[in-house]
Design an enzyme around this catalytic site. Structure first.
Site, PDB file in Angstrom:
ATOM      1  N   SER A  22      -0.861   0.062   8.530  1.00  0.00           N
ATOM      2  CA  SER A  22      -1.208   0.668   7.213  1.00  0.00           C
ATOM      3  C   SER A  22      -2.423   1.756   7.620  1.00  0.00           C
ATOM      4  O   SER A  22      -2.351   2.958   7.119  1.00  0.00           O
ATOM      5  CB  SER A  22      -2.204  -0.228   6.421  1.00  0.00           C
ATOM      6  OG  SER A  22      -1.014  -1.175   5.737  1.00  0.00           O
ATOM      7  N   LYS A  71      -4.599 -13.205   1.194  1.00  0.00           N
ATOM      8  CA  LYS A  71      -3.935 -13.059   0.012  1.00  0.00           C
ATOM      9  C   LYS A  71      -4.301 -13.843  -1.059  1.00  0.00           C
ATOM     10  O   LYS A  71      -4.447 -13.467  -2.249  1.00  0.00           O
ATOM     11  CB  LYS A  71      -2.538 -12.655   0.235  1.00  0.00           C
ATOM     12  CG  LYS A  71      -2.233 -11.386   0.969  1.00  0.00           C
ATOM     13  CD  LYS A  71      -0.677 -11.140   0.974  1.00  0.00           C
ATOM     14  CE  LYS A  71      -0.282  -9.979   1.793  1.00  0.00           C
ATOM     15  NZ  LYS A  71       0.981  -9.469   1.566  1.00  0.00           N
TER      16      LYS A  71
END
Ligand code: ATR
Length: 281
Positions: A22, A71
């Site tokens: 990312s 998450k």
């Protein structure tokens, strides 16, 4: 001379996180748009997670991606989450605004966008088979369920996760089928127009394919969410049988683009991000 303001900070939160792709794609986009912003890696150990999340604004952090193993965990520290993130049960994107955290999930939407836009596959009225019923599968299935598929057939070793996922999909008006854990040759899995591997099988070079290649047929699109390797064994088998194939890099790209838009209000340049991920020459 006027003092230059400090850059806005974004980043990926995980443990471990140092192999994330990312930073490459987001920093390339910031540069291309001439934005005073940086994307960093925040590898935070579990005991430091709470204080880290409580001090984001102080650290100049405006937005985060969230990866393994946080998450689900981060949801308990977040002020508001989108309905989609709540249904999936996981957040992969946090926006920081006035010291409050807002959680979204762009994984499923990223998958769907890649599928429709780049692969030209419209799930409407299609039969789709999914290997796995973990977090990635939930994100993909919830987005697919908004695209009116005919049926979603699910295989997972742990039956309780499959039942949970089927329940969510049925509530969203999608027909589902369960393939028993010991029945990876069940023909219902291979009547599909689209077969998706969401399990971690394929991440390692030595990993086998979960399915017997004799069951694959040329009309199928075979999508493996693994993006750490260009081709998994499943993809190699599928290509050999004449199927179209895709790995998870396209999903990574689109989920990143959607996160970028949530944080900055701007659409990032797709080509720049693709190039940063090695998707373009
Ligand atoms: P993610 O967030 O990446 O989806 P996860 O929630 O831990 O990660 O889910 C991992 C998925 O890979 C699960 O569906 C898991 O199956 P079980 O729920 O039965 O454990 C699947 N998986 C992992 N190793 C597997 C294997 N060797 N064979 C089949 N499925 C496997």
């Amino acid at each position: 001379m006027a003092k230059k303001s400090p850059p806005q900070i974004f980043g990926v939160l995980g443990f471990p996180a140092k192999h994330s792709l990312s930073p490459k794609m987001h920093n390339a986009a910031f540069k291309a748009l001439g934005m005073n912003a940086r994307y960093r890696i925040f590898e935070i150990e579990p005991s430091k997670l709470k204080p880290f999340l409580a001090t984001l604004e102080k650290r100049g952090i405006h937005g985060l991606n969230v990866t393994i193993p946080y998450k689900q965990t981060v949801m308990s520290y977040i002020k508001r989450t989108t309905p989609e993130a709540r249904i999936i049960g996981a957040v992969n994107t946090i926006k920081v605004s006035r010291n409050k955290l807002y959680g979204c999930n762009t994984d499923g939407e990223g998958f769907l966008k890649h599928l429709k836009t780049d692969l030209g596959f419209d799930p409407r009225a299609k039969t789709i088979s999914i290997l796995g019923a973990g977090g990635a599968s939930r994100a993909v299935c919830v987005s697919l369920s908004n695209a009116s598929p005919k049926r979603i057939v699910i295989f997972n070793r742990d039956r309780s996760k499959t039942i949970d996922l089927m329940h969510i999909l049925n509530m969203n008006g999608v027909c589902t089928d369960l393939v028993a854990a010991n029945s990876l040759s069940d023909p219902r899995l291979f009547e599909a127009d689209l077969l998706i591997n969401t399990t971690s099988v394929g991440m390692k070079e030595s990993d086998p394919s979960l399915v017997d290649k004799r069951n694959l047929h040329p009309g199928m699109l075979v999508y493996d969410l693994v993006y750490t390797r260009k081709h998994t064994r499943l993809m190699e088998d599928a290509a050999e049988k004449g199927c179209r194939i895709a790995n998870g890099l396209g999903m990574l790209l689109y989920q990143g683009m959607l996160s970028f838009k949530i944080w900055t209000g701007r659409m990032p340049p797709k080509k720049v991000m693709e190039k940063a991920l090695g998707l373009q020459p």
